[in-house]
Write an enzyme that holds these catalytic residues in place. Structure first.
Site, PDB file in Angstrom:
ATOM      1  N   CYS A 141      -2.852   3.314  -9.140  1.00  0.00           N
ATOM      2  CA  CYS A 141      -2.423   2.114  -9.846  1.00  0.00           C
ATOM      3  C   CYS A 141      -1.079   1.706  -9.279  1.00  0.00           C
ATOM      4  O   CYS A 141      -0.440   2.461  -8.548  1.00  0.00           O
ATOM      5  CB  CYS A 141      -2.288   2.387 -11.337  1.00  0.00           C
ATOM      6  SG  CYS A 141      -3.783   3.096 -12.085  1.00  0.00           S
ATOM      7  N   ARG A 156      -3.219  -1.842  -4.887  1.00  0.00           N
ATOM      8  CA  ARG A 156      -3.325  -0.475  -5.384  1.00  0.00           C
ATOM      9  C   ARG A 156      -4.353  -0.342  -6.512  1.00  0.00           C
ATOM     10  O   ARG A 156      -4.698   0.760  -6.922  1.00  0.00           O
ATOM     11  CB  ARG A 156      -1.962   0.000  -5.903  1.00  0.00           C
ATOM     12  CG  ARG A 156      -0.895   0.049  -4.842  1.00  0.00           C
ATOM     13  CD  ARG A 156       0.421   0.517  -5.432  1.00  0.00           C
ATOM     14  NE  ARG A 156       0.296   1.871  -5.922  1.00  0.00           N
ATOM     15  CZ  ARG A 156       0.483   2.951  -5.186  1.00  0.00           C
ATOM     16  NH1 ARG A 156       0.797   2.837  -3.918  1.00  0.00           N
ATOM     17  NH2 ARG A 156       0.360   4.162  -5.697  1.00  0.00           N
ATOM     18  N   TRP A 200      -6.321   0.792 -11.471  1.00  0.00           N
ATOM     19  CA  TRP A 200      -7.575   1.224 -10.853  1.00  0.00           C
ATOM     20  C   TRP A 200      -8.073   2.353 -11.726  1.00  0.00           C
ATOM     21  O   TRP A 200      -7.473   3.417 -11.797  1.00  0.00           O
ATOM     22  CB  TRP A 200      -7.325   1.707  -9.432  1.00  0.00           C
ATOM     23  CG  TRP A 200      -8.562   2.041  -8.675  1.00  0.00           C
ATOM     24  CD1 TRP A 200      -9.425   1.166  -8.064  1.00  0.00           C
ATOM     25  CD2 TRP A 200      -9.084   3.346  -8.423  1.00  0.00           C
ATOM     26  NE1 TRP A 200     -10.440   1.860  -7.454  1.00  0.00           N
ATOM     27  CE2 TRP A 200     -10.264   3.203  -7.649  1.00  0.00           C
ATOM     28  CE3 TRP A 200      -8.679   4.632  -8.760  1.00  0.00           C
ATOM     29  CZ2 TRP A 200     -11.031   4.261  -7.225  1.00  0.00           C
ATOM     30  CZ3 TRP A 200      -9.445   5.708  -8.341  1.00  0.00           C
ATOM     31  CH2 TRP A 200     -10.611   5.517  -7.572  1.00  0.00           C
ATOM     32  N   ASN A 237       0.834   5.894 -13.213  1.00  0.00           N
ATOM     33  CA  ASN A 237      -0.067   6.059 -12.082  1.00  0.00           C
ATOM     34  C   ASN A 237      -0.299   7.542 -11.898  1.00  0.00           C
ATOM     35  O   ASN A 237       0.660   8.302 -11.769  1.00  0.00           O
ATOM     36  CB  ASN A 237       0.544   5.456 -10.812  1.00  0.00           C
ATOM     37  CG  ASN A 237      -0.273   5.787  -9.577  1.00  0.00           C
ATOM     38  OD1 ASN A 237      -1.495   5.879  -9.642  1.00  0.00           O
ATOM     39  ND2 ASN A 237       0.395   5.963  -8.456  1.00  0.00           N
ATOM     40  N   GLY A 238      -1.567   7.964 -11.877  1.00  0.00           N
ATOM     41  CA  GLY A 238      -1.865   9.377 -11.704  1.00  0.00           C
ATOM     42  C   GLY A 238      -2.825   9.864 -12.764  1.00  0.00           C
ATOM     43  O   GLY A 238      -3.534   9.067 -13.397  1.00  0.00           O
ATOM     44  N   GLU A 283     -14.453   4.357  13.246  1.00  0.00           N
ATOM     45  CA  GLU A 283     -13.541   3.432  12.575  1.00  0.00           C
ATOM     46  C   GLU A 283     -14.182   2.043  12.441  1.00  0.00           C
ATOM     47  O   GLU A 283     -14.024   1.375  11.411  1.00  0.00           O
ATOM     48  CB  GLU A 283     -12.217   3.345  13.358  1.00  0.00           C
ATOM     49  CG  GLU A 283     -11.211   2.344  12.831  1.00  0.00           C
ATOM     50  CD  GLU A 283     -10.725   2.630  11.420  1.00  0.00           C
ATOM     51  OE1 GLU A 283     -11.076   3.678  10.872  1.00  0.00           O
ATOM     52  OE2 GLU A 283     -10.022   1.770  10.853  1.00  0.00           O
ATOM     53  N   LYS A 288     -14.909   0.145   8.824  1.00  0.00           N
ATOM     54  CA  LYS A 288     -14.436  -1.201   8.460  1.00  0.00           C
ATOM     55  C   LYS A 288     -15.587  -2.037   7.905  1.00  0.00           C
ATOM     56  O   LYS A 288     -15.420  -2.756   6.919  1.00  0.00           O
ATOM     57  CB  LYS A 288     -13.821  -1.922   9.680  1.00  0.00           C
ATOM     58  CG  LYS A 288     -12.509  -1.349  10.181  1.00  0.00           C
ATOM     59  CD  LYS A 288     -11.320  -1.658   9.320  1.00  0.00           C
ATOM     60  CE  LYS A 288     -11.002  -0.628   8.306  1.00  0.00           C
ATOM     61  NZ  LYS A 288     -10.501   0.658   8.700  1.00  0.00           N
ATOM     62  N   GLU A 335     -16.396  -0.786   4.396  1.00  0.00           N
ATOM     63  CA  GLU A 335     -15.326  -0.997   3.423  1.00  0.00           C
ATOM     64  C   GLU A 335     -15.271  -2.423   2.893  1.00  0.00           C
ATOM     65  O   GLU A 335     -15.107  -2.636   1.698  1.00  0.00           O
ATOM     66  CB  GLU A 335     -13.960  -0.703   4.082  1.00  0.00           C
ATOM     67  CG  GLU A 335     -13.590   0.747   4.211  1.00  0.00           C
ATOM     68  CD  GLU A 335     -12.220   0.908   4.846  1.00  0.00           C
ATOM     69  OE1 GLU A 335     -11.996   0.337   5.922  1.00  0.00           O
ATOM     70  OE2 GLU A 335     -11.385   1.604   4.268  1.00  0.00           O
ATOM     71  N   HIS A 384     -32.576  12.477  17.726  1.00  0.00           N
ATOM     72  CA  HIS A 384     -32.761  13.575  16.773  1.00  0.00           C
ATOM     73  C   HIS A 384     -32.874  13.059  15.343  1.00  0.00           C
ATOM     74  O   HIS A 384     -32.471  13.752  14.406  1.00  0.00           O
ATOM     75  CB  HIS A 384     -31.614  14.580  16.910  1.00  0.00           C
ATOM     76  CG  HIS A 384     -31.546  15.197  18.270  1.00  0.00           C
ATOM     77  ND1 HIS A 384     -32.344  16.241  18.666  1.00  0.00           N
ATOM     78  CD2 HIS A 384     -30.801  14.865  19.357  1.00  0.00           C
ATOM     79  CE1 HIS A 384     -32.086  16.562  19.925  1.00  0.00           C
ATOM     80  NE2 HIS A 384     -31.143  15.734  20.377  1.00  0.00           N
ATOM     81  N   LYS A 395      -5.497   1.195  -1.672  1.00  0.00           N
ATOM     82  CA  LYS A 395      -4.802   1.387  -0.402  1.00  0.00           C
ATOM     83  C   LYS A 395      -4.345   2.834  -0.201  1.00  0.00           C
ATOM     84  O   LYS A 395      -4.560   3.424   0.846  1.00  0.00           O
ATOM     85  CB  LYS A 395      -3.588   0.455  -0.346  1.00  0.00           C
ATOM     86  CG  LYS A 395      -2.799   0.534   0.961  1.00  0.00           C
ATOM     87  CD  LYS A 395      -3.614   0.019   2.114  1.00  0.00           C
ATOM     88  CE  LYS A 395      -2.858   0.108   3.424  1.00  0.00           C
ATOM     89  NZ  LYS A 395      -3.762  -0.240   4.546  1.00  0.00           N
TER      90      LYS A 395
END
Length: 601
Positions: A2, A29, A76, A102-103, A475, A479, A482, A498, A596
């Site tokens: 958060c 965040r 969040w 936050n946490g 990467e 992207k 995401e 395979h 983030k």
């Protein structure tokens, strides 16, 4: 994950508008709910709800609230659904104490049971609310707000960054930090607390990063910090931040992500220019004398670390890559004489911090690679190498990946130099990298935009490569997942036969990364296999290479060397993911379910 912010000033201002602007910067965040609490002569005014900051602020009239002291929060969700009741701030039974957090408070259930038994009424499902009631309980017992804050803090277990206002001390914001990031911004006639540095730049460039276990309060004229009941002198820990406030804004681009993609030439130039040769030499010696080498990171930072780990094979150094959250599996290996490279853009990624702490407890020397000065990882490591990407606001990492690769390529070159090898071509390549990144954008942005229109209807895609191209493929696929929410899977191209090739049918997108010329022929064999099944073949290839003729769609990038190519060949894939997300109507800056900086395990 958060965002929290608080400010106390010596004059009444449009505090609601000020808090709203801070929340807009913190929204990366967390953005499922937002709220503010302002201390007024009539008591603490709390306004909060589920929704994005702009929606909640407009509906509840944040901008109309005036005052001198207030806190704000963008959430969040971790405990309880995103709704009005669970949105922060949370208050005690009297409504005079308001808390943002936050946490995760690990022992909140036992604290809540204790408080409920004492008659406290809870309004939310969150862990945070227990703190407001704990302070209320201790104030009822006769403690001052400051004493009650410290007493309540002593009851908590877990990770937290807290900011608290209390109408009985209207010019104070109480704060505490343990594992979750929190800074103090120092001003003239005001002071602030916040989750990150960009949020305070509108007000001040003087920043004090708090350390785990520290707590205290700010008034408009004073900053008090304690640890274990002892006053902490912090004067020599104040940093002057060189970023401008404009650097943290969008600068005319539609999204922060697109702005940050375009900032990569500058970010790379700053990182290369800021390389500290003495420090690189020290770290290179540490690695050369190590019994074992580990490369640890999470998400994009892990992939940047993979470039370095794979590159060490050139020097016959066998390094073990470790995903941060999996470190416990390898704890039996950690020993003195080992060295770890820990990569985290924020330096606050809790999984990486915990991995680094576990390593150091067992004698491993840890080298942090981070973008944030005085971050937790930087402070707790034996050595630090800083990238200089500037603030990155978009949730999907772009310029922090390319600058991490550039910095690790510089370290790789230094190891080669220490071994007496000729590394001048790579050093020259590093100097050219910013221009190559600029060219990668100029050559490919239009193509990426056009191809995105076709890819938007795809359900899945493969990203394939070999050798040093694999981290780029990983990467690129990350992207796409995401921000466009398209299933994208990366794996070594030789693995196609395979299993994965069973899914390939007509027009199935397959992206090939040709950043390692030594493996071109083998990769072309894999292209032929996919073409035989009518897949849609897309490639990232060295500019002017004849491989382009064998691909349906091609992004061309000037060739440097396979290690440095990892920083430039990824750029067309960033653009492809960005424009696909935009075509699909997604918000690339605020992808669902992501934040983030991941500050919870």
């Amino acid at each position: 994950m958060c965002g929290i912010f608080g400010i106390t000033t010596n004059a009444e201002v449009s505090l609601g508008a000020l808090l709203r602007r801070a929340l807009e910067r913190l929204e990366y965040r967390g953005y499922d709910s937002a709220g503010i609490a302002v201390v007024t002569p009539r008591g603490v005014v709390v306004r909060k709800d589920a929704g994005k900051v702009a929606e909640v602020s407009s509906k509840l009239g944040f901008d109309q609230i005036r005052g001198r002291t207030g806190v704000a929060h963008t959430r969040w969700a971790t405990h309880g659904k995103p709704n009005q009741a669970n949105a922060h701030p949370h208050v005690d039974c009297t409504g005079s104490i308001a808390v943002v957090h936050n946490g995760i408070i690990e022992n909140y259930e036992e604290l809540k049971a204790e408080l409920v038994a004492r008659g406290h009424v809870f309004r939310s499902e969150t862990d945070t609310e227990v703190f407001a009631h704990l302070m209320e309980e201790y104030e009822k017992a006769g403690l001052t707000p400051w004493e009650a804050f410290k007493k309540a803090l002593s009851r908590l277990r877990g990770a937290y960054a807290l900011a608290v206002v209390d109408s009985k001390e209207p010019d104070k914001i109480f704060f505490a930090r343990n594992l979750s990031p929190l800074i103090v911004g120092l001003g003239e006639g005001f002071n602030v607390v916040a989750s990150d540095i960009p949020t305070v730049l509108e007000h001040t460039k003087k920043v004090l990063p708090l350390r785990d276990g520290e707590y205290g309060y700010v008034t408009p004229a004073e900053v008090v910090v304690e640890h274990d009941g002892v006053r902490v002198e912090v004067g020599d820990r104040v940093h002057l931040i060189p970023w401008s406030a404009d650097q943290a804004l969008r600068g005319g681009y539609r999204h922060f992500m697109l702005k940050e993609i375009h900032e990569q030439p500058e970010a790379l130039a700053s990182t290369v220019a800021g390389l500290e040769q003495r420090r690189l030499s020290e770290v290179a010696e540490m690695l050369l004398n190590a019994k074992r080498v580990y490369v640890v990171g999470a998400g994009t930072s892990y992939y940047a670390g993979l470039v370095f780990q794979l590159g060490l094979a050139e020097y016959k150094i066998a390094a073990l890559p470790i995903i941060s959250s999996e470190y416990a599996t390898y704890e039996g290996l950690f020993d003195v004489d080992d060295v770890a490279i820990a990569v985290s853009q924020s330096g606050e990624t809790i999984d990486t911090i915990k991995a680094a702490r576990s390593m150091r407890e067992r004698g491993v020397k840890v080298v942090a690679v981070t973008n944030v000065v005085a971050s937790t990882l930087a402070r707790e490591s034996d050595a630090v190498l800083y990238t200089r990407a500037g603030p990155e606001i978009g949730v999907a990492a772009t310029k922090t990946f390319t600058t991490q690769v550039a910095l690790l390529a510089a370290l790789h070159a230094q190891i080669g130099r220490s071994l007496g090898m000729d590394v001048e071509p790579r050093v020259e390549g590093l100097k050219r990298l910013p221009d190559v990144a600029r060219k990668a954008i100029e050559l490919n942005e239009g193509s990426a935009k056009a191809l995105a229109e076709r890819l938007k209807s795809s359900q899945s895609a493969y990203y394939l490569s070999r050798g040093l191209g694999m981290p780029v493929a990983l990467e690129g696929a990350l992207k796409m997942k995401e921000i466009a929410y398209i299933h994208a899977e990366a794996y070594p191209a030789g693995e196609s036969k395979h299993g994965p090739i069973a899914l390939v049918e007509s027009k199935f997108p397959v992206v090939f990364v040709f950043s390692d010329p030594s493996l071109k022929d083998k990769l072309l064999n894999n292209v032929a296999e996919m073409q035989a099944r009518d897949a849609l073949i897309i490639g990232v290839a060295p500019r002017g290479d004849d491989v382009a003729r064998k691909l349906k769609y091609v992004f061309e990038v000037p060739h440097l060397d396979p290690l440095l190519n990892a920083a430039s060949f990824v750029i067309p894939l960033q653009l492809l993911a960005y424009y696909t997300a935009v075509e699909l109507g997604r918000d690339p800056d605020k992808p669902r379910n992501l934040a983030k900086t991941v500050t919870v395990e």
